[in-house]
Enzyme design. Sequence first.
Site, PDB file in Angstrom:
ATOM      1  CB  SER A 164      -5.825  22.713  -3.149  1.00 45.85           C
ATOM      2  OG  SER A 164      -6.590  23.245  -2.014  1.00 45.85           O
ATOM      3  CD  GLU A 247      -7.650  16.360   2.578  1.00 46.45           C
ATOM      4  OE1 GLU A 247      -7.363  15.631   1.336  1.00 46.45           O
ATOM      5  OE2 GLU A 247      -8.279  17.223   2.783  1.00 46.45           O
ATOM      6  CD  GLU A 367     -18.849  23.954  11.420  1.00 43.98           C
ATOM      7  OE1 GLU A 367     -18.059  23.636  10.483  1.00 43.98           O
ATOM      8  OE2 GLU A 367     -18.901  24.889  12.075  1.00 43.98           O
TER       9      GLU A 367
END
Lengths: 385, 335
Positions: A164, A247, A367
């Site tokens: 990013s 985060e 997941e």
Amino acid sequence: MTTDPGPLAADVDAYSAALRPALRESSYDRWRESDHATTEARIADHAELLALLHADGWNRFGWPAEAGGHGGDERHRAALYDELSAAGLPVPEPVLMLETLGPPMIKFAPDLAAAHLPAYLRGEEWWGQGFSEPEAGSDLASLRCRARRDGDSFVVSGSKLWTSHGATATRLVCLVRTGTPESRHRGLSMLMIDVASPGVTVRPVALASGQNELAEVFFDDVVVPASHLVGEQDGGWGVAMYLLQFERAMYAWMCAAVGTRRLGDLRDALAAGPLQDGIRLRLGQCYTDLVNVRARSSRTVARLAAGEPVGPEASVDKILLATFETSLYDLARDGLGSDFLSAPQARAWRDEWWYSRSATILGGSSEVQRTIIADHVLGLPKEGS
Amino acid sequence: MSSLDAETTEAVRSSLREMFAGDRLDLPASLAALGWDDVVAEDPATATTLLFVEHGRALATSRALNSVICSALALDDAHTILLPGTDGLGSVATGDTTATGLVLGGLGVGGLGVGGLIDGDPAGRITVPVGTGDGVVLVAVDADPQPDAAPGFDPGSSVTRCTVALPASISGPTVSTTAWAASIAAAQRATAAEIVGVCTSALELAVAHTRAREQYGRPIGAFQAVRHRMSECHAAIESAKDTLRAAWVTTEDIGWAATVAKARAGRTQAEVMRHCIQVFGAMGLTEESDLHRYVTRAAALDGLLGGHLDLSVQLGDALLAGEPVHPVARIKETT
């Protein structure tokens, strides 16, 4: 701001109360409802907003004096993002990685933090986080980008992908392999790498929207001073786990703050047009999802501020955020109808719809989060056991 | 208002659990023995949430919810309030000749709940809240001794749907719309807590089942599809708890925040029960497992004081009509 920052650093309610009217001053007007054609233009413009916030002192709260801050804690940063959103302002794009990379830098590399965080807070530079690789997405411990110790330096070779802000960042904080290829999470180290170093090549990676949100970075025998190690050599996994708390928690709060503003924008757009069946229900549910993230995340921020480890429960924050972001942008796509597909004024919704698809991928896919909860919170039998 | 520390909270929780585990529950007497009023006075949010979570976990039946409303309205506990359900059930306006809603126990019909008899107003009356221009009139009417329908989906429930005739001219004590809304908010928060309790027990049952039940030579809890369903349940329960907590501490409109919390809890039970039934396989649809009792109780609680779909539409409509996107939860110096 000319007054002593001490009282505001000591009381987040007082900080918010002082900040609220300040952000409504005309000097901030150019960033209200601002729209940018490219990610590069947006991040550059937002860096100027960061510079103004710094000049006024506001974004220095929540960071220690050693890193160029005014003191205070995570709650000050969180309150800033919320007040910016309430004032119709964007949360400056560079803050995204500051929230993720700043805290571990302060904890594990205070000298680097002292040297470089002040410039970040001034909007003069921003960083990227080099974790993922072509063969290491969700399975982070299998990463291969290699750093060989050579005296007072490391020599880095390999690549990072899906970074990013990688296209414009001037420094990258990378997780690299310093142990054997089989060492999994034990043989990893965290390094801060200057993008201007010889041997670094950056290639922007566009999302399907056409926006260069990500980048691929190649390292060809890049020499990095050993002083740029964040934490211990081979101690990178611990740094990464510490980082992931932020985060998963601060990032969730920041997105919830922005989401509060965007849900208001979407409501205005929906209320102006004919309503399709089901939109009333979905708007109510999406709003409930928003309150949900805010309720969860504000508590997690308070825990981080109190120095409590957040642990595997932070995966719940991440799941709730992804649920909200997916529901918000799907509601925009479905509710705005043909405008979403082609109207010029809906370009931001189209771009953000694609970006919102990363909510269930970045920082550990949905997941992975569900597996963490199954293993560490519910104590289910190990997968495949 | 102070708050209970972690140790006291744990002690209160275990006392409540022990109380609900008893054979014949006399809730008012047992709570009095615990000195409950003092606990509530010290920390109403924690105390009320603990009580209703444990009530839900134990699948208890009582008039505790009725008491929450009475207490918020400063009414005697003996009043049996006609409660709103879903689909506008229980919403009564001036000029209506009958009122249909839900009541907890009462009606003079013994044996409604598996947890024991529930005593209503000895005179067999129901208090019907009738909305008027300047407040809510609490009209006492004689109860029809026959409920509308036998308990259906949740046979263990103490909630009865009934219809009562209203007099042509209504009279009774009047409470302000704000006071009535606050009492409903209190009841919604309590019900959301009870749903959390029911879901928590159901998830514990399901997790234990996925550890014990083997197929293909391994516990089904080792299959990712099953594990992830259980994680979904955990996240859904946590989100109901967090939203409920926010509804207690918010400095904004408490009625709005309670509606959000009840909507969230209702959605949580829908999600949790869907996953839990699935992992139980055929056992989940039969009486072999106790799960069905949690499924039906959670549904009955969702239907009290506004189901999650109704409440979500209400919130959506209000937002479309210009209601601000209330943050409800904020960053505060003390939370």
